[in-house]
Enzyme design. Structure first.
Site, PDB file in Angstrom:
ATOM      1  CG  LEU A 110      93.755   9.988  40.304  1.00 37.59           C
ATOM      2  CD1 LEU A 110      95.363  10.481  40.091  1.00 37.59           C
ATOM      3  CD2 LEU A 110      93.282  10.408  40.694  1.00 37.59           C
ATOM      4  CB  ALA A 112      91.440  13.043  24.196  1.00 43.40           C
ATOM      5  CB  VAL A 161      94.870  10.450  35.273  1.00 46.89           C
ATOM      6  CG1 VAL A 161      96.186  10.571  35.703  1.00 46.89           C
ATOM      7  CG2 VAL A 161      95.652  10.783  33.606  1.00 46.89           C
ATOM      8  CE  LYS A 177      97.452  12.009  29.933  1.00 43.43           C
ATOM      9  NZ  LYS A 177      97.542  13.478  29.344  1.00 43.43           N
ATOM     10  CG  ASP A 204      95.803  20.706  24.919  1.00 42.88           C
ATOM     11  OD1 ASP A 204      95.076  21.494  24.659  1.00 42.88           O
ATOM     12  OD2 ASP A 204      95.923  19.509  25.057  1.00 42.88           O
TER      13      ASP A 204
HETATM   14  N1  LIG Z   1      99.175  14.272  38.115  1.00 42.70           N
HETATM   15  C1  LIG Z   1      97.290  14.656  38.308  1.00 42.70           C
HETATM   16  N2  LIG Z   1      97.605  14.159  39.447  1.00 42.70           N
HETATM   17  C2  LIG Z   1      96.234  13.936  39.885  1.00 42.70           C
HETATM   18  N3  LIG Z   1      95.248  13.890  39.013  1.00 42.70           N
HETATM   19  C3  LIG Z   1      95.334  13.860  37.345  1.00 42.70           C
HETATM   20  C4  LIG Z   1      97.257  14.653  37.317  1.00 42.70           C
HETATM   21  N4  LIG Z   1      96.747  14.233  35.839  1.00 42.70           N
HETATM   22  C5  LIG Z   1      95.501  13.659  35.898  1.00 42.70           C
HETATM   23  N5  LIG Z   1      94.548  13.457  36.383  1.00 42.70           N
HETATM   24  C6  LIG Z   1      93.160  13.130  36.251  1.00 42.70           C
HETATM   25  O1  LIG Z   1      92.588  12.474  35.260  1.00 42.70           O
HETATM   26  C7  LIG Z   1      91.697  13.382  33.816  1.00 42.70           C
HETATM   27  C8  LIG Z   1      92.484  13.233  32.976  1.00 42.70           C
HETATM   28  O2  LIG Z   1      93.570  14.106  32.679  1.00 42.70           O
HETATM   29  P1  LIG Z   1      94.345  13.979  31.232  1.00 42.70           P
HETATM   30  O3  LIG Z   1      95.555  14.412  31.162  1.00 42.70           O
HETATM   31  O4  LIG Z   1      94.954  11.922  30.513  1.00 42.70           O
HETATM   32  O5  LIG Z   1      92.889  14.718  30.006  1.00 42.70           O
HETATM   33  P2  LIG Z   1      92.234  15.723  29.942  1.00 42.70           P
HETATM   34  O6  LIG Z   1      93.742  16.774  29.820  1.00 42.70           O
HETATM   35  O7  LIG Z   1      91.558  15.387  31.041  1.00 42.70           O
HETATM   36  O8  LIG Z   1      92.306  15.801  28.180  1.00 42.70           O
HETATM   37  P3  LIG Z   1      92.962  15.550  26.985  1.00 42.70           P
HETATM   38  O9  LIG Z   1      92.929  14.350  26.978  1.00 42.70           O
HETATM   39  O10 LIG Z   1      91.808  15.977  26.029  1.00 42.70           O
HETATM   40  O11 LIG Z   1      94.131  16.670  27.278  1.00 42.70           O
HETATM   41  C9  LIG Z   1      92.282  14.275  33.931  1.00 42.70           C
HETATM   42  O12 LIG Z   1      90.827  15.746  34.137  1.00 42.70           O
HETATM   43  C10 LIG Z   1      92.457  14.925  36.697  1.00 42.70           C
HETATM   44  O13 LIG Z   1      90.893  14.720  36.686  1.00 42.70           O
END
Ligand SMILES: Nc1ncnc2c1ncn2[C@@H]1O[C@H](COP(=O)(O)OP(=O)(O)OP(=O)(O)O)[C@@H](O)[C@H]1O
Length: 532
Positions: free
Chosen positions: A274, A278, A282, A297, A394
């Protein structure tokens, strides 16, 4: 009368300026003490003459540590490390500490550059010890037909779905998500506020009808399916819980019904990627028993984890166990976690439209009419978290997720601290988060719930312009320098954006914590109450 008080205010201001300058002069004449942390060990280096030269610092480090090391500036709260890559970065860092009343020395974190690590497998990951599961192996890999076992210490905590005595915290009214949870009577307000984790831990210790017994953490891989082991955790001592909750929060006076905790799936299949943050990837996942979709994740762990990293992983697991009991229509539901030697998998509610950052990247800045709607929903989520003594830490477009019905929810709440510490331990940086950080956090204060409000201000700027303030600056050091030194945040909104929006954003960017509005009062701001 009024004139008199204006004159004495002005005199007091001049006096304070004078004292500040005097202190600054004294500091600047004295040398600069440099403290370094490397591999969990802290040392005081020489006191350096000013102006501090990056080449002198590097030479000194080379002499002391006999190896090339990357240099990071550690902010006083110990949570934010920013890379120092050039003389300009170092000059800014020195200016930050010179203007900081409580800082007496420059604290640096040293890390072995990723390309210099001789234990890596060439991809920046550490090679596993012989005989262990390779990091790339996925649990659902049909071809491998493997059974991997990992063992961890601790007591078995029965899954919440079997544990009637465990309650979750929820205010969900008409949640549109697919993880609607059955209401189970009223929960105790008192137990859910600052004592919530104690109460939950206490219940966990006693165990539910399933009882409590030690168990090994075993992952079976067969048939293309993964079986999640029952999770294990160390219960938090009351002292640890009290420390975690020693913050200044609004009262938790409106907790709603307590509900059955959501549970992580027992059998699942990993689907598409998805997104990637950083810190980890996911994936979409399919619950093989219920047919539900959820998000997973995956945080890659270093097989040779140092004790500090292991502690942080443990703390993250405990936090997730607690956070999964919080349920609200404006927060992404945590479902649980699974850990093995190589990765920590955090299960969450699936949001089918991804993040608002993704939406902005795809479709450009958000129109004010929609930005108002999103902001209102974010504030509802923040209001719930803050009432329940959780600081998100955050808030940014990337952590606000959307479903196809236009609902937005906050994700990644609560776990941010441990994730950041892990990121730091595992040599990643979070420069992407820098533009959202409140100045008091940079100055070393503990996270107060109002830090989320400052970050919300940056997020609304991101909605309306496509980027948070200071995004144009080249590096994280410059960003944090501007945040702490600018009296007024520098941002430019498109001309069609209303004065109401600007007032809302400026209210979020109030420096004095006591004057910065909380989520509930912002929900009453015209930006949230009036349609355009
Ligand atoms: N629960 C979820 N349902 C659907 N997509 C998700 C979900 N959680 C994360 N994603 C997708 O995965 C991407 C990466 O999420 P992640 O939380 O790992 O990093 P981030 O918040 O984008 O950045 P950072 O790690 O810098 O906080 C998100 O931008 C989103 O597109």
């Amino acid at each position: 009368m009024e004139d008199d008080s204006a004159v004495s205010d002005a005199l007091r201001g001049l006096e304070q300026d004078f004292e500040r300058n005097l202190r600054l002069n004294e500091q600047q004449q004295a040398g600069l003490r440099v403290k370094c942390e490397f591999n969990g060990e802290s040392r005081v280096l020489n006191t350096f003459a000013r102006p501090l030269k990056l080449t002198d610092l590097r030479n000194e480090l080379q002499a002391r540590y006999k190896r090339r090391l990357d240099i990071y500036f550690t902010m006083p709260n110990g949570e934010i490390d920013v890379p120092v890559l050039s003389q300009d970065d170092l000059d800014l860092v020195v200016r930050i500490i010179d203007h900081h009343q409580n800082l007496r020395s420059l604290r640096l974190l040293l890390r072995v550059p990723p390309d210099a690590e001789d234990t890596t497998d060439g991809n920046g990951r550490c090679s596993p010890p012989p005989g262990t599961l390779p990091p790339g192996a996925e649990f659902h890999d049909t071809a491998s037909q493997m059974t991997a076992s990992t063992y961890s210490e601790g007591e078995f905590i029965p899954e919440d779905r079997d544990t009637d005595s465990l309650s979750s915290v929820s205010e969900s009214r008409q949640s549109l998500d697919t993880f609607q949870i059955r209401a189970r009577g009223l929960g105790s307000r008192a137990s859910v506020h600052s004592d919530s984790a104690v109460a939950m831990d206490d219940m966990s210790r006693r165990g539910g009808p399933g009882g409590t017994f030690p168990r090994r953490n075993v992952v079976h891989i067969d048939d293309g399916r993964a079986s999640v082991p029952r999770t294990m955790q160390r219960t938090r001592t009351p002292a640890e819980v009290a420390a975690a909750n020693r913050r200044d929060f609004p009262r938790a006076d409106s907790l709603g019904s307590a509900q059955r905790s959501p549970a992580a799936p027992d059998n699942w299949k990993q689907g598409d990627l998805l997104g990637q943050g950083a810190f980890g990837k996911v994936y979409k996942c399919h619950d093989q028993d219920s047919g539900r979709l959820f998000a997973m994740k995956v945080v890659q762990l270093d097989a040779n984890q140092d004790p500090a990293t292991s502690r942080e992983v443990k703390a993250l697991e405990i936090e997730i166990q607690t956070l999964k009991k919080f349920s609200h229509e404006r927060i992404v539901q945590y479902l649980g976690y699974h850990q093995d030697a190589y990765r920590l998998c955090i299960f969450m509610e699936y949001m089918d439209c991804g993040s608002l950052r993704d939406e902005i990247k795809r479709f450009g800045p958000i129109r004010e009419i929609l930005a108002r709607k999103y902001t209102r929903m974010v504030l509802e989520g923040l209001s719930f978290l803050h009432r329940n003594t959780i600081v998100h830490r955050d808030i940014k477009g990337a952590n606000i997720l959307k479903d196809s019905q236009g609902n937005v929810k906050l994700s990644d709440f609560g776990s941010a601290k441990h994730i950041k510490t892990l990121q730091s331990a595992m040599s990643t940086t979070f420069a992407g988060t820098a533009p959202y950080i409140a100045p008091e956090v940079i100055r070393g204060k503990k996270y107060h719930y109002k830090a989320d409000i400052w970050s919300l201000g940056s997020t609304v700027v991101e909605f309306l312009t496509g980027h948070p303030p200071y995004h144009q600056l080249e590096n994280a050091v410059s960003v944090i320098y501007r945040i702490v030194s600018d009296q007024k945040v520098d941002y430019t909104l498109p001309s069609e954006v209303t004065e109401t929006a600007r007032q809302f954003i400026d209210a979020c960017f109030t420096h004095a914590l006591e004057q910065r509005p909380d989520a509930d009062s912002l929900l009453r701001h015209r930006f949230c109450t009036e349609a355009l």
